[in-house]
Each structure stands twice: as C-alpha cells, then as structure tokens.
Design a protein around this motif. Structure first.
Motif, short mmCIF file in Angstrom:
data_model
loop_
_atom_site.label_atom_id
_atom_site.label_comp_id
_atom_site.label_asym_id
_atom_site.label_seq_id
_atom_site.Cartn_x
_atom_site.Cartn_y
_atom_site.Cartn_z
N ILE A 58 6.98 17.57 -15.69
CA ILE A 58 7.92 18.08 -14.70
C ILE A 58 8.56 19.40 -15.14
CG2 ILE A 58 9.86 16.71 -15.62
CD1 ILE A 58 10.82 16.37 -12.72
N ALA A 59 8.72 19.58 -16.44
CA ALA A 59 9.37 20.79 -16.94
C ALA A 59 8.52 22.03 -16.73
CB ALA A 59 9.71 20.63 -18.42
N THR A 60 7.22 21.86 -16.46
CA THR A 60 6.33 23.01 -16.28
C THR A 60 6.25 23.48 -14.84
OG1 THR A 60 4.34 21.65 -15.93
CG2 THR A 60 4.93 22.19 -18.22
N ILE A 61 6.87 22.77 -13.93
CA ILE A 61 6.81 23.15 -12.52
C ILE A 61 7.91 24.17 -12.24
CG2 ILE A 61 7.03 22.34 -10.14
CD1 ILE A 61 5.86 19.69 -11.07
N PRO A 62 7.55 25.40 -11.84
CA PRO A 62 8.57 26.43 -11.63
C PRO A 62 9.45 26.14 -10.43
CG PRO A 62 6.35 27.31 -11.26
CD PRO A 62 6.19 25.88 -11.64
N ASN A 63 10.63 26.72 -10.45
CA ASN A 63 11.60 26.49 -9.38
C ASN A 63 11.05 26.89 -8.01
OD1 ASN A 63 13.47 25.60 -11.26
ND2 ASN A 63 14.41 27.62 -11.51
N ASP A 64 10.27 27.98 -7.96
CA ASP A 64 9.80 28.46 -6.67
C ASP A 64 8.70 27.59 -6.07
OD1 ASP A 64 7.67 29.15 -8.27
OD2 ASP A 64 7.89 31.32 -8.00
N GLU A 65 8.24 26.58 -6.82
CA GLU A 65 7.25 25.65 -6.28
C GLU A 65 7.88 24.33 -5.83
OE1 GLU A 65 3.90 25.13 -8.85
OE2 GLU A 65 3.62 27.29 -9.15
N VAL A 66 9.20 24.23 -5.94
CA VAL A 66 9.91 23.04 -5.48
C VAL A 66 10.15 23.18 -3.98
CG1 VAL A 66 11.98 21.63 -5.68
CG2 VAL A 66 11.01 22.72 -7.71
N PRO A 67 9.56 22.33 -3.15
CA PRO A 67 9.74 22.47 -1.70
C PRO A 67 11.09 21.93 -1.24
CG PRO A 67 8.42 20.54 -2.15
CD PRO A 67 8.69 21.19 -3.49
N PRO A 68 11.57 22.41 -0.10
CA PRO A 68 12.79 21.81 0.45
C PRO A 68 12.51 20.37 0.87
CG PRO A 68 11.80 23.31 2.04
CD PRO A 68 11.03 23.47 0.76
N ALA A 69 13.51 19.52 0.77
CA ALA A 69 13.35 18.12 1.15
C ALA A 69 14.72 17.55 1.50
CB ALA A 69 12.72 17.32 0.02
N ASP A 70 14.74 16.57 2.38
CA ASP A 70 16.00 15.91 2.73
C ASP A 70 16.37 14.80 1.74
OD1 ASP A 70 16.35 17.50 4.94
OD2 ASP A 70 15.58 16.03 6.38
N LEU A 71 15.36 14.36 0.96
CA LEU A 71 15.58 13.24 0.05
C LEU A 71 14.77 13.43 -1.22
CD1 LEU A 71 16.62 10.26 -0.46
CD2 LEU A 71 14.47 9.51 0.58
N ILE A 72 15.40 13.16 -2.36
CA ILE A 72 14.68 13.07 -3.63
C ILE A 72 14.92 11.68 -4.19
CG2 ILE A 72 14.55 13.87 -6.02
CD1 ILE A 72 15.12 16.65 -5.14
N ILE A 73 13.84 11.03 -4.63
CA ILE A 73 13.92 9.72 -5.25
C ILE A 73 13.24 9.78 -6.62
CG2 ILE A 73 13.97 8.49 -3.06
CD1 ILE A 73 11.00 7.84 -3.43
N GLY A 74 13.51 8.80 -7.46
CA GLY A 74 12.80 8.75 -8.73
C GLY A 74 13.61 8.12 -9.84
N GLY A 75 12.89 7.74 -10.88
CA GLY A 75 13.53 7.12 -12.03
C GLY A 75 13.11 7.82 -13.31
N PRO A 76 13.94 8.68 -13.86
CA PRO A 76 13.62 9.29 -15.16
C PRO A 76 13.31 8.22 -16.19
CG PRO A 76 15.56 10.33 -14.20
CD PRO A 76 15.24 9.14 -13.34
N PRO A 77 12.38 8.47 -17.11
CA PRO A 77 11.99 7.45 -18.10
C PRO A 77 13.20 6.81 -18.76
CG PRO A 77 10.55 9.33 -18.27
CD PRO A 77 11.62 9.71 -17.28
N CYS A 78 13.10 5.48 -18.92
CA CYS A 78 14.27 4.71 -19.35
C CYS A 78 14.18 4.23 -20.79
CB CYS A 78 14.43 3.49 -18.44
SG CYS A 78 13.02 2.34 -18.53
N GLN A 79 13.11 4.57 -21.52
CA GLN A 79 12.92 3.96 -22.83
C GLN A 79 14.07 4.21 -23.77
OE1 GLN A 79 10.62 5.42 -21.05
NE2 GLN A 79 8.73 4.25 -21.12
N GLY A 80 14.71 5.38 -23.65
CA GLY A 80 15.83 5.68 -24.54
C GLY A 80 17.06 4.84 -24.26
N PHE A 81 17.14 4.28 -23.05
CA PHE A 81 18.30 3.45 -22.68
C PHE A 81 18.00 1.96 -22.80
CE2 PHE A 81 18.36 7.06 -19.51
CZ PHE A 81 19.21 7.85 -20.25
N SER A 82 16.73 1.59 -22.73
CA SER A 82 16.35 0.20 -22.60
C SER A 82 16.76 -0.62 -23.81
CB SER A 82 14.83 0.08 -22.41
OG SER A 82 14.43 -1.26 -22.41
N ALA A 83 17.20 -1.84 -23.54
CA ALA A 83 17.56 -2.76 -24.62
C ALA A 83 16.34 -3.15 -25.44
CB ALA A 83 18.20 -4.02 -24.04
N LEU A 84 15.13 -2.93 -24.87
CA LEU A 84 13.91 -3.27 -25.58
C LEU A 84 13.48 -2.17 -26.53
CD1 LEU A 84 11.82 -4.89 -22.72
CD2 LEU A 84 13.17 -6.02 -24.49
N GLY A 85 14.06 -0.97 -26.37
CA GLY A 85 13.67 0.15 -27.20
C GLY A 85 14.64 0.35 -28.36
#
Length: 380
Positions: A58-85
C-alpha cells in the motif's frame, strides 16, 4: 457503476471477506482494493474482478492514483496488537493504519470503517488515531464511533470479537444494534449445526486439485470451488486416540494423562480450548488461520457420542467447514495452497458481519431509510 451505487475502496482487503459483505448488502461498488499478498489478492480478483485490485504494498501507491470514493473499508494488519502475537509496540505492521489515513485524506470518503482485533482499542496506535480526529488532526472532519462487536450478535455462527471504528464527516453514525442474541426476543445465535449439517463426515481428499490460474500476469493455484475445500488430514494413531477422548466443549484437560504430551503433563493450568471439540448447538470460538490443527484451538468436529460405540467424527474441521463458519458463501472461489487458503479464511472479516455493517451505514451514505435484508442463515 450505477447512478445510485456507493463507490468503495477496500484496503488490506485480504481475500475479500469485507467486500463480500458490503457487495451482498447491495448498493456498494468497489472502485479499488489493495492487498500485498499474491494469493489473497488472487482470491479477491477471482470473486470481484482483477481490474480494480492492486496487488501491491500500500505504501507504494502514489496519492494521485487514489480514486475518490464515498466509503473506505479495511483492517490494517493486527499481528502487532493480537494477544496471540508478541504485542511489539514497534512492530512496523502497527504503522499501516497511517497508510489507511493517507488514503482517507486523498479519497475524501464520507465514511470510513476500520476493523481490527479487540486489543487494538487498548493500543497506543488507536490512541494516536483518536488524536487525529481532534481539531487540527488529519481526520478532524470526522466523528469517530468505536465499538467492540461480537460476530455472533450479527448472525455469524462464531464468537469472534472485533473492534470497529466508524469515521464519518456526514454526522455521527451510532453503533449498529445486534440482530441476534443468545436468548431473548431477537433471533437466536446461529450454531455450528446450522452451517455444518449435511457435509460429508469423512472427506475423501487430503489435497486440493492440481489446477492453476493466471492472475496479475503470474500463475497461482486455483480457482477452487467449495467442494474442493472439503479436505481432511492424515492424523497419526496417537492423534486419533487424543481426538477420540475429547467430548464436545472439552479440551486438553480431558485427555488421559498417558495421552498428554510432556509439556501438557507438566503444565496444569493455561489455555483450555486447545485440542478442543466444538459443540453442535453453539457458535464456534474464533476461527483462526491454523484451524486445521486441533492443538491450536477448539477445532475438532462437534460429532461425539459417549460410550465405546458412540458415533464420533475424530478430525479437525476442514477448510470448507471453516469457510462456512466464517459465513463465506459456497459460491466463493479460492486461490492458493492449503496453508495459504487457510490463512485467508482465518484472517477474513466474516462476510455476514460486514453485511450487517454495510446495511447499518447505507442510509447515512444515501439519505434513504435502510431496509434490512433477511439473514441468509435464518428461516423464512
């Protein structure tokens, strides 16, 4: 895209569990999805199209390639927060929520939804996220609603707790109300029985078919249909003896002493759900990425009758059974090896939970009163 559709971006999209639920709620149109894992991105593309899926960091996608949208969804990786990690506050994956914010800044959605493990809400990263929604912050236009949701309360046959953050710049959006409950006036929680009944007790295969598909200019294993995922394992005689000793709701403490590995013999306390067996008439516990290993959780098939001649199914759940417990439809297709597909299943947002969120948010995005669609697992 239809005139009334809601353009949507899915970040850290995985195999598409969250998109699956939003698309099922109708009125949402994916315009971009981002996923760095090839096989998860391939699964997403198999179900929702390759044209808008970006297989990339995701860090390699430039700002000018981000399309307009009414909604953004998603879950950033959780391993650093997880009780299992390791719960490493310096885990670089914890910083990926900042890339999520970058997309919000450039797509300017009316609403965004972040999904994560429950421990995320107690993390320093969440505190920083909240600070960005204050005056002068990067998200100062947005009002945040924070909730800890139990998937079973929204029709998922699984007791899976997830942190949900709803950010809105069109007015506060409250927490969605449960649609199901353990008891009371709401429809009852769905159980393991509701989704596993009717599947063959004894899978005839232990491997996925030898098929490959080209996606993003490269070949990956797939595309696999639901019946391809009903695959078993080849447990040792010792493992079978252990499985047979565990009743529904039980775990490693039900094993006779002589069947315990030495580490369990010497540890009288600790996790109780490992080497556990599900119960037919309750939701499962959380389906994680190694559900095919009973030593990792309560993943043994629920069929067990007492007595030497009792009818028992002594095996862990299959990939198909795990996908059903996650509420993936049998029409969903998969790409990857057995281990890769299992990882996709365990990491996914249950589509039925995502659908409940989508139905809840839609009227705020459209200004039209919502009509809740029927639960796919509920009777007419």
């Amino acid at each position: 895209m239809t005139e009334q559709s809601i353009p949507m971006i899915d970040l850290f999209a995985g195999c598409g569990g969250m998109t699956s639920g939003f698309v099922a709620a109708e009125g949402y149109q994916p315009v971009m999805a981002v996923e760095w894992d090839l096989h998860a991105a391939a699964t997403y593309a198999a179900n929702f199209g390759e044209d808008h899926m970006r297989w990339a960091d995701i860090a390699t996608i430039p700002n000018d390639e981000v399309p307009p949208a009414d909604l953004i969804i998603g879950g950033p990786p959780c391993q650093g927060f997880s009780a299992l990690g390791a719960q490493d506050v310096h885990d670089p994956r914890n910083k990926l929520w900042q890339e999520y914010i970058r997309f919000v800044r450039h797509a300017a959605p009316k609403v965004f939804v972040i999904e994560n493990v429950d421990r995320f809400l107690a993390s320093g990263e969440f505190a920083l996220l909240e600070s960005e929604a204050r005056p002068g912050g990067l998200l100062e236009e947005y009002v945040l609603t924070v909730a800890l949701l139990l998937a079973a309360d929204f029709g998922v046959p699984q007791r899976r707790k997830r942190a949900i953050v709803i950010g809105s710049r069109i007015g506060e959006i409250p927490v969605p109300a449960p649609t199901h409950a353990r008891s009371g006036d709401l429809p009852r929680w769905h159980s393991v029985r509701d989704v596993l009944t009717g599947l063959p007790e004894h899978p005839t295969r232990t491997t996925l078919p030898l098929s490959r598909v080209e996606v993003f200019g490269t070949e990956v294993p797939g595309r696999f249909k639901s019946e391809d995922l009903h695959i078993g394992r080849n447990p040792t005689p010792l493992s079978l003896r252990r499985y047979r000793a565990v009743p529904p709701g039980g775990g490693r403490f039900d094993l006779p002493y002589e069947l315990m590995p030495r580490c369990w013999q010497e540890k009288k306390t600790g996790t109780t759900d490992v080497m556990g067996r599900m119960r037919w008439d309750e939701p499962s516990l959380t389906i994680r990425t190694e559900f095919y290993k009973p030593e990792k959780g309560r993943y043994l098939h629920p069929q067990w009758e007492p007595g030497d001649d009792g009818h028992r199914v002594d095996r862990p759940i299959t990939h198909l059974e795990a996908a059903r417990l996650q509420t993936f439809d049998d029409t969903f297709e998969w790409c990857g090896t057995k281990i890769q597909v299992a990882k996709q299943i365990g990491n996914a947002v249950p589509p039925m939970l995502a659908k409940a969120l989508a139905q809840h948010i839609k009227p705020y995005l459209t200004g039209v009163e919502s009509t809740r669609s029927r639960c796919a697992l509920c009777p007419e």
